[in-house]
Design an enzyme around this catalytic site. Sequence first.
Site, short mmCIF file in Angstrom:
data_model
loop_
_atom_site.label_atom_id
_atom_site.label_comp_id
_atom_site.label_asym_id
_atom_site.label_seq_id
_atom_site.Cartn_x
_atom_site.Cartn_y
_atom_site.Cartn_z
N LYS A 81 1.28 -8.08 9.26
CA LYS A 81 2.41 -8.24 10.19
C LYS A 81 3.55 -7.38 9.68
O LYS A 81 3.71 -7.18 8.47
CB LYS A 81 2.71 -9.72 10.23
CG LYS A 81 3.98 -10.37 10.59
CD LYS A 81 5.25 -10.23 10.16
CE LYS A 81 6.45 -10.07 9.63
NZ LYS A 81 7.58 -10.28 9.21
N HIS A 82 4.36 -6.85 10.59
CA HIS A 82 5.54 -6.11 10.16
C HIS A 82 6.67 -6.39 11.13
O HIS A 82 6.45 -6.52 12.33
CB HIS A 82 5.25 -4.61 10.12
CG HIS A 82 6.25 -3.84 9.30
ND1 HIS A 82 6.13 -3.68 7.94
CD2 HIS A 82 7.39 -3.21 9.65
CE1 HIS A 82 7.15 -2.98 7.49
NE2 HIS A 82 7.93 -2.68 8.50
N SER A 83 7.87 -6.45 10.59
CA SER A 83 9.04 -6.71 11.43
C SER A 83 9.89 -5.45 11.50
O SER A 83 9.93 -4.66 10.55
CB SER A 83 9.84 -7.86 10.81
OG SER A 83 11.19 -7.77 11.17
N LYS A 187 3.15 3.71 7.33
CA LYS A 187 2.73 2.85 6.21
C LYS A 187 1.54 1.99 6.62
O LYS A 187 0.60 1.80 5.86
CB LYS A 187 3.88 1.92 5.80
CG LYS A 187 5.06 2.62 5.19
CD LYS A 187 6.08 1.62 4.66
CE LYS A 187 6.94 0.98 5.72
NZ LYS A 187 8.19 1.62 6.05
#
Length: 437
Positions: A81-83, A187
């Site tokens: 997950k990434h914010s 990334k």
Amino acid sequence: MDARAILVKLRDGHSPSAEELGWFARGLADGAVSDAQAGAFAMAVVQRGLSEAGRVALTLAMRDSGHVLAWKAGGRPIVDKHSTGGIGDCTSLLLAPALAACGAAVPMISGRGLGHTGGTLDKLESIPSFRTGLSEVALRAQIQDIGCAIVSASGEIAPADRRLYAVRDVTGTVESIDLITASILSKKLAAGLPALVLDVKFGSGAFMKSLGDARALARALVGTANGAGCKTAALITDMSQPLADAAGNALEVMVVMETLTGSNVNTRLWDATCALGGEALALAGLADNAASGAAHIAQALEDGSAAEVFGQMVAAQGGPLDFLDRWPDRLPAATVIRAITADRQGYVSAIDGHALGLAVVALGGGRQREGDRINPAVGLSNLAPIGTDLTRGELICVVHAATEAAADQAEAAVRGAYVLRDTAPKTAAKLIHERIA
Ligand code: URA
């Protein structure tokens, strides 16, 4: 190729070719591009934007500026997950171990504070001796043993982003759909992820201030990631106020530990973690749908299995072996602690999250210049959420500072950021606005 020619193209509103963007990304990684040129590039992209093809080309070139990981099929399903960044957003610290406790493998490559927002790596580094810079061998071993690791993009992974990220942090060049997309996805794609859930934030504490901009960013991210072979969905979530009730590195780790150990649960943080985790488990094939996935995450948070994995991760990455039991003694504390109270009765009607984030940076919790050292202990805690009915003298928040002068400055910023009105806000801020897949 010549960096100047690429910068002139951008300056004049033309998107450079895929070859030119590839050259620039490699130049960021190997030093052929200078800091001045990197800053000019970021500013030109913020001002002029890239074409859609240019955004995809920059993302892939930044991914390919270093090593791209590949994972063997057949083990735990890999998901992350990434914010897009916010204030008091410590979801990753809860979610990585919760997902691992539910059977996923989570090689989470995270960032440092960016602009006014906090960074997962800076938060974790407030834990004494915690190492975020793992070698690829160590990362693989930890994923095999524990199921999750939260690490920095090493020199080997997306080095172009590492360089550009640090430049953007201090040059006012964060708020760009193109640059955020390329930064996050370079990334994530370099980590070899087959599945990813994105938390795209909007509101006063986010980079995207409007729902429309957040939607455009979510579509760019989801389209680019799926196009590159990573199954991706995004939730657009509220950042009109801090997510947790603290902002600052060690202070947010405290919130995480309270939640993991059940001593105090922050509802908005809990709900965001379960919603994002539910999507991630569904994408990874570990839940039939996002709702049942969210229930699995809630169970892992409630039954202590996520806490157990968090403790193992801290120990594996060099932190205290007894962190789960002794975290209140292990985290650093600020020297000046000041309660900020309301000087009149009123309902908290709005919070300028950007101003709160900058207040944390000014306290020393973020960087003013590249390479600045962070003070992990400083920040804001006990932040009153929107809708709180404050009587005169009631707590708005607590400032944690290194000096009385820094606390004075933070107090003024907090008072300016909080809007008190005589009547209650008509609607409670919705946490999850939309799903883009
Ligand atoms: N997170 C990132 O990794 N990069 C950005 O540009 C914004 C949030």
